[in-house]
Design an enzyme around this catalytic site. Structure first.
Site, PDB file in Angstrom:
ATOM      1  N   LYS A   1       0.837  -1.197   0.000  1.00 50.66           N
ATOM      2  CA  LYS A   1       0.000   0.000   0.000  1.00 50.66           C
ATOM      3  C   LYS A   1       0.876   1.251   0.000  1.00 50.66           C
ATOM      4  CE  LYS A   1      -0.466   0.159   5.046  1.00 50.66           C
ATOM      5  NZ  LYS A   1      -1.391   0.248   6.189  1.00 50.66           N
TER       6      LYS A   1
ATOM      7  N   TYR B   1      15.632  30.449   6.656  1.00 47.30           N
ATOM      8  CA  TYR B   1      14.485  31.153   7.233  1.00 47.30           C
ATOM      9  C   TYR B   1      14.560  31.178   8.752  1.00 47.30           C
ATOM     10  CZ  TYR B   1      12.099  31.045   2.703  1.00 47.30           C
ATOM     11  OH  TYR B   1      11.750  31.222   1.385  1.00 47.30           O
TER      12      TYR B   1
END
Length: 363
Positions: free
Chosen positions: A36, A260
């Protein structure tokens, strides 16, 4: 054609090695390879093709994932772990030879009312403590009776799911005892499935696997230890190596910052390398300063905040770093579990979170 060197290198041989290792420690039973979430982020096609010779069946999360597995060419037993909620899906199950999980009344009614040309093998999920999906234990026999009496059902695998098998927890033994009691007292099923990857390794949940017992293996197949049994990792081969190039180098003086928020400041003259990997690629934005990576065979640490397309690492102590050098973010040399710890998350999250803009390259 890919111009950006950022990539996830996928090792088919590692997946095969891990599957064979799992089979050895199972000492019996059947192996269900869970593919999956696009093969846990490795790509469903390479995962299926590597696993096919080494597993007895596979599992997908929902119908679209199951169809992708079939489109890859796999024709063996295939389980849909979330099951089906419509007659149209059940028709596809018949056409594609899929086995849906049945975990609630609506799904059972849907099977009873379906008009199918031939019956399906279904997996009946019982809740033994996960409290996410599954029938209450007191309703298990009734559900089994209804499935057994339906012309749309050819057989039933009785299953449950462990909630805490990745570590020591008192509920592990409780769930094991409850499932053992159920399997001893219930009638109308033909096979059992209780263990996931961590459940196979956890001493609290181990038991000898019989011929019709299915182990649902996920993370182990991709070379990552999902448990607290530390020695296991040395037996596994990580199947994904996340790699990105250095695209810039900067010399910083003491007191200068990078990125940042100026979240990392040089404590002395430093050299930082900018790497073409960011949170849009799936690298965790919350990764802390010092999160490990590797360049030119040396361990380095994250310096500053991860941005959308880039991150920066401190390469002061690495001689000869150049633009174009590969940086391993996780893989054979950098344990993805360690990166996950530094980002306050789990390795499942990191592997399945590698985005579609990162090419999967089979190596």
């Amino acid at each position: 054609m890919h111009y950006r060197q950022t990539r996830a290198e996928i090792s088919s041989s590692a997946i095969k090695h891990n599957a064979n290792w799992v089979r050895r420690i199972m000492e019996g039973g059947k192996l269900l390879g869970v593919v999956k979430a696009d093969g846990y982020g490795h790509g469903v096609i390479p995962a299926v093709r590597a696993l096919e010779p080494h597993v007895d069946g596979m599992a997908a999360g929902f119908m679209e994932e199951a169809l992708a597995v079939r489109e890859s060419g796999y024709k063996g037993p295939l389980v849909i772990l979330e099951g089906c909620f419509s007659a149209a899906e059940l028709t596809i199950c018949y056409e594609q030879d899929l086995s849906p999980v049945v975990h609630c009344e609506q799904q059972l009614e849907c099977i009873e009312q379906a008009q199918l040309r031939s019956p399906l093998w279904v997996w009946l999920k019982i809740d033994t403590g996960m409290h996410r999906l599954g029938w209450p234990q007191e309703q298990a026999q009734q559900a089994l009776n209804r499935l057994q009496s339906s012309n749309n059902v050819s057989g039933v695998t009785l299953m449950s799911h462990l909630a805490n098998a990745d570590a020591e927890h008192s509920r592990n033994a409780s769930q094991k005892q409850q499932f053992n009691k159920l399997s001893d007292t219930l009638s109308g099923y033909q096979a059992l499935s209780f263990h996931n990857s961590a459940g196979l390794l956890n001493p609290d949940t181990q038991w000898p696997l019989q011929a019709n017992d299915w182990l649902r293996a996920g993370l182990l197949l991709y070379g990552v230890n999902p448990s607290s049994v530390t020695e296991v990792q040395t037996e596994l081969q990580p199947a994904m190596r996340l790699v990105a190039p250095v695209i810039a180098l900067h010399k910083l003086e003491k007191g200068e910052s990078v990125g940042y928020g100026s979240a990392w400041t040089a404590d002395k003259p430093r050299v930082v390398a900018t790497v073409a990997m960011g949170y849009a690629d799936g690298y965790p934005r919350q990764a802390q300063n010092g999160t490990p990576a590797m360049v030119r065979g040396q361990r380095v640490g994250l310096a500053g905040r991860v941005s959308m397309d880039m991150l920066t690492i401190d390469v002061t102590e690495v001689e000869g770093v150049q633009i174009g050098d590969d940086v391993e973010l996780w893989g054979q040399n950098v344990d993805v579990r360690r990166v996950a710890d530094c980002a306050d998350t789990i390795s499942w999250h990191l592997l399945t979170g590698v985005s579609g803009r990162v090419p999967r390259v089979i190596v």
